[in-house]
Enzyme design. Structure first.
Site, PDB file in Angstrom:
ATOM      1  N   SER A   1      15.876  26.117  16.308  1.00  0.00           N
ATOM      2  CA  SER A   1      15.045  24.961  15.920  1.00  0.00           C
ATOM      3  C   SER A   1      15.606  24.113  14.792  1.00  0.00           C
ATOM      4  O   SER A   1      15.072  23.042  14.520  1.00  0.00           O
ATOM      5  CB  SER A   1      13.657  25.437  15.518  1.00  0.00           C
ATOM      6  OG  SER A   1      12.896  25.616  16.671  1.00  0.00           O
TER       7      SER A   1
ATOM      8  N   LYS B   1      16.284  20.757  15.839  1.00  0.00           N
ATOM      9  CA  LYS B   1      15.206  19.765  16.027  1.00  0.00           C
ATOM     10  C   LYS B   1      15.300  18.645  14.995  1.00  0.00           C
ATOM     11  O   LYS B   1      14.870  17.517  15.246  1.00  0.00           O
ATOM     12  CB  LYS B   1      13.833  20.452  15.972  1.00  0.00           C
ATOM     13  CG  LYS B   1      13.608  21.324  17.214  1.00  0.00           C
ATOM     14  CD  LYS B   1      12.330  22.127  17.170  1.00  0.00           C
ATOM     15  CE  LYS B   1      12.141  22.843  18.500  1.00  0.00           C
ATOM     16  NZ  LYS B   1      11.567  24.148  18.435  1.00  0.00           N
TER      17      LYS B   1
ATOM     18  N   TYR C   1      16.313  20.292  26.296  1.00  0.00           N
ATOM     19  CA  TYR C   1      15.725  21.031  25.154  1.00  0.00           C
ATOM     20  C   TYR C   1      16.423  22.387  24.961  1.00  0.00           C
ATOM     21  O   TYR C   1      16.867  22.723  23.861  1.00  0.00           O
ATOM     22  CB  TYR C   1      14.215  21.219  25.385  1.00  0.00           C
ATOM     23  CG  TYR C   1      13.564  22.103  24.348  1.00  0.00           C
ATOM     24  CD1 TYR C   1      13.162  21.580  23.118  1.00  0.00           C
ATOM     25  CD2 TYR C   1      13.365  23.470  24.578  1.00  0.00           C
ATOM     26  CE1 TYR C   1      12.585  22.404  22.143  1.00  0.00           C
ATOM     27  CE2 TYR C   1      12.794  24.289  23.621  1.00  0.00           C
ATOM     28  CZ  TYR C   1      12.401  23.749  22.407  1.00  0.00           C
ATOM     29  OH  TYR C   1      11.838  24.562  21.447  1.00  0.00           O
TER      30      TYR C   1
ATOM     31  N   TYR D   1       7.509  26.390  10.341  1.00  0.00           N
ATOM     32  CA  TYR D   1       6.411  26.868  11.181  1.00  0.00           C
ATOM     33  C   TYR D   1       5.115  26.836  10.370  1.00  0.00           C
ATOM     34  O   TYR D   1       4.929  25.935   9.564  1.00  0.00           O
ATOM     35  CB  TYR D   1       6.718  28.279  11.725  1.00  0.00           C
ATOM     36  CG  TYR D   1       8.112  28.402  12.302  1.00  0.00           C
ATOM     37  CD1 TYR D   1       8.474  27.642  13.404  1.00  0.00           C
ATOM     38  CD2 TYR D   1       9.067  29.238  11.747  1.00  0.00           C
ATOM     39  CE1 TYR D   1       9.758  27.726  13.950  1.00  0.00           C
ATOM     40  CE2 TYR D   1      10.352  29.330  12.288  1.00  0.00           C
ATOM     41  CZ  TYR D   1      10.681  28.569  13.387  1.00  0.00           C
ATOM     42  OH  TYR D   1      11.927  28.652  13.918  1.00  0.00           O
TER      43      TYR D   1
ATOM     44  N   VAL E   1      14.709  30.419  14.878  1.00  0.00           N
ATOM     45  CA  VAL E   1      14.477  31.837  15.180  1.00  0.00           C
ATOM     46  C   VAL E   1      15.776  32.639  15.328  1.00  0.00           C
ATOM     47  O   VAL E   1      15.731  33.856  15.487  1.00  0.00           O
ATOM     48  CB  VAL E   1      13.581  32.053  16.435  1.00  0.00           C
ATOM     49  CG1 VAL E   1      12.157  31.588  16.182  1.00  0.00           C
ATOM     50  CG2 VAL E   1      14.176  31.391  17.666  1.00  0.00           C
TER      51      VAL E   1
END
Ligand code: GLU
Length: 307
Positions: free
Chosen positions: A66, A69, A191, A243, A261
């Site tokens: 992530s 992102k 993705y 998160y 992660v």
């Protein structure tokens, strides 16, 4: 802080945190991540004054997941400008990164670009706007650190795709709520590809140095985007980068940043440095256990946090 004392502080904290018995558990819902050696631990700091330093497994590749992102967001924001915020919001979610719950009550507008639903919308924008999305994303990331070592991992991508039921659900849900222009399967494919980016702490900290430098890549002078865009993306990392533990990270570390992660964390001290930490064991909220501990001690002992 001068170079010698910075290196000493990093080394001392590294040894101390490395010795901790508790190290968290690697993510087990993606088979390829579950088999990573949990004792791996690397740190690299890249400073705007060129005083760089790394220790431990800082030149070993890991799955940035992530953390990517932020890079997808930067590219989409650069292309679409402020219109992007019509498709995705800028509020912390307070729920799990792959939650479906809020999406229905929020009418298909994800709370922020760093939860999975938000990242899927960003990827949808990239598909609509770019000629060759996979190559263009990779070239963009490489342009941030041309000497670096970064690529997609087909193995990690396939591994995640084989079990990515929640992301399939999220993409289909977004489509049904009218916030995907492209086919869910195409969005998911890109993705999973972007999440599979692999690099090491050294390259990762160099890649993110433009976020400490008002949106300008220090070594090439290339302007990725304006100072105001850089402020906004840093603010999003601060409020939504960890998160549903973003408050805890701000409380303990006090820097904008993003985790993945795969056990990586990158954090930014505007006008000074970018630091990347990797330790695959995660805490209960999905953030690297030793990574967070290292950064907490580092900003506390150097007094280099934004607060
Ligand atoms: N590819 C991962 C997923 O969608 C990313 C998770 C993360 O690093 O937060 O589940």
């Amino acid at each position: 802080m001068n170079q010698v004392s910075c290196n000493e502080v990093v080394s001392t904290i590294y040894q101390r945190v490395k010795a901790l018995k508790e190290k968290g558990k690697p993510a087990n819902y993606i088979p390829e991540l579950a088999i990573v050696e949990p004792s791996k631990f690397g740190v690299h700091i890249a400073q705007l004054n060129d005083a760089n330093f790394g220790i431990g497994d800082f030149q070993e590749n890991f799955s940035i997941q992530s953390i990517s992102k932020v890079l997808s967001l930067c590219l989409a924001y650069r292309i679409l400008g402020e219109k992007i915020w019509k498709r995705v919001d800028v509020e912390p979610s307070g729920t799990k990164f792959n939650s479906l719950l809020q999406l229905e009550s929020d009418n298909g507008i994800p709370r922020n670009p760093f939860i999975n639903a938000g990242a899927l919308v960003i990827v949808d924008i990239l598909i609509s706007e770019l000629e060759n999305p996979k190559e263009d994303v990779l070239n963009f990331v490489k342009s941030l650190c041309p000497s670096g070592n970064i690529d997609y991992s087909p193995k990690v991508k396939a591994s995640e795709k084989s079990v990515g039921y929640r992301n399939f659900a999220l993409a289909n849900f977004l489509k049904s709520l009218g916030n995907l222009d492209n086919e869910p399967n195409d969005v998911l494919d890109l993705y999973f590809t972007i999440c599979s980016l692999e690099t090491d702490c050294e390259t990762l900290s160099e890649i993110f140095l433009f976020m400490a430098n008002d949106g300008i890549v220090p070594h090439s002078g290339e302007k990725v985007f304006s100072k105001s865009y850089s402020k906004r993306v840093n603010a999003l990392m601060q409020t939504c980068g960890f998160y549903d533990e973003s408050g805890e990270f701000a409380f303990r570390v006090g820097l904008p940043g993003k985790s993945g992660v795969g056990g990586g964390i990158v954090a930014i001290y505007p006008d000074k440095y970018s630091i990347a930490v990797w330790s695959p064991g995660l805490n209960a909220k999905g953030n690297s256990y030793k990574g967070m501990k290292f950064l907490e001690d580092f900003t506390t002992e150097t007094e280099m946090s934004i607060f």
